[in-house]
Design a protein around this motif. Sequence first.
Motif, short mmCIF file in Angstrom:
data_model
loop_
_atom_site.label_atom_id
_atom_site.label_comp_id
_atom_site.label_asym_id
_atom_site.label_seq_id
_atom_site.Cartn_x
_atom_site.Cartn_y
_atom_site.Cartn_z
N GLU A 46 41.09 43.09 28.73
CA GLU A 46 40.75 43.22 27.31
C GLU A 46 39.25 43.01 27.10
OE1 GLU A 46 42.83 44.03 24.77
OE2 GLU A 46 44.51 44.23 26.17
N ALA A 47 38.69 42.01 27.75
CA ALA A 47 37.27 41.66 27.55
C ALA A 47 36.33 42.71 28.12
CB ALA A 47 36.98 40.30 28.17
N THR A 70 47.49 35.44 36.22
CA THR A 70 48.78 35.79 35.61
C THR A 70 49.58 36.80 36.43
OG1 THR A 70 47.80 37.53 34.23
CG2 THR A 70 47.94 35.33 33.27
N VAL A 71 48.92 37.64 37.21
CA VAL A 71 49.67 38.63 38.00
C VAL A 71 50.07 38.11 39.37
CG1 VAL A 71 48.57 40.57 36.81
CG2 VAL A 71 47.65 39.81 39.01
N CYS A 72 49.52 37.00 39.82
CA CYS A 72 49.83 36.48 41.15
C CYS A 72 51.17 35.74 41.15
CB CYS A 72 48.73 35.53 41.64
SG CYS A 72 49.07 34.86 43.29
N ALA A 99 44.35 44.92 42.25
CA ALA A 99 44.67 46.02 41.33
C ALA A 99 44.43 45.64 39.88
CB ALA A 99 46.11 46.46 41.54
N SER A 100 44.57 44.36 39.55
CA SER A 100 44.44 43.94 38.15
C SER A 100 43.01 43.65 37.71
CB SER A 100 45.29 42.69 37.89
OG SER A 100 44.69 41.55 38.47
N CYS A 101 42.09 43.50 38.65
CA CYS A 101 40.71 43.12 38.31
C CYS A 101 39.92 44.34 37.84
CB CYS A 101 40.01 42.50 39.52
SG CYS A 101 38.31 42.00 39.15
N GLY A 104 36.59 44.99 39.84
CA GLY A 104 36.61 45.21 41.29
C GLY A 104 35.99 44.06 42.05
N VAL A 105 36.10 42.87 41.52
CA VAL A 105 35.48 41.68 42.12
C VAL A 105 36.34 41.10 43.24
CG1 VAL A 105 34.69 39.33 41.61
CG2 VAL A 105 34.24 41.14 40.00
N ILE A 106 37.62 41.42 43.26
CA ILE A 106 38.51 40.86 44.26
C ILE A 106 38.83 41.94 45.30
CG2 ILE A 106 40.71 39.70 44.68
CD1 ILE A 106 40.74 38.94 41.70
#
Length: 187
Positions: A46-47, A70-72, A99-101, A104-106
């Motif tokens: 969202e941010a 929250t997705v882990c 996939a959720s970042c 692309g930091v992870i």
Amino acid sequence: MATKVAAIMGMSAEDVIKRVAFVKCKGSPDVAKTRYVYDGVMDCREAVVLPGSGPKGCSYGCLGLGTCVTVCPFDAIRIENSLARVDESRCVGCGLCVASCPKGVIELVIMDKRVRVACNSHQRGADVKKVCQLGCIGCGLCSKVCPEGAITMEDNLPVIDQSKCTQCMKCVEKCPTKSILFLESSY
């Protein structure tokens, strides 16, 4: 368990390389600038649609709002000092956090390879320093000192070929911003 999974996949357990999530950012509030105070939904997805891709000064850095948490399903990630941190002992390398970042930091890395690049910024020198004290400045010293030729520079960031890296630490010692680090513990 690894033996059973490997057998199903037609591999031996020795062929299985454990991968874990790694957050390529050290830009906590004490070393990285923020553009504004964010008071919205605590979700990175969202941010990131806000001006400048979120409140952080570095448009490539971890927002620290916890979407990855929250997705882990393995409780392997937590937010600490406004940055995502991975507990490698809990991480199974499923890639849901990757996939959720939205930044692309992870990324998934080989767990046993402890020399890692802890920056995601593709800017150079002065532009990086304006927003983060610990960001990679793209100087290329790491690639020049690597005796194995394991480091190449791609879009102002070092990329380590883990198959060539012997973890000799020369790049870690030479990095002027300590963006390349030897990760001693998983938390």
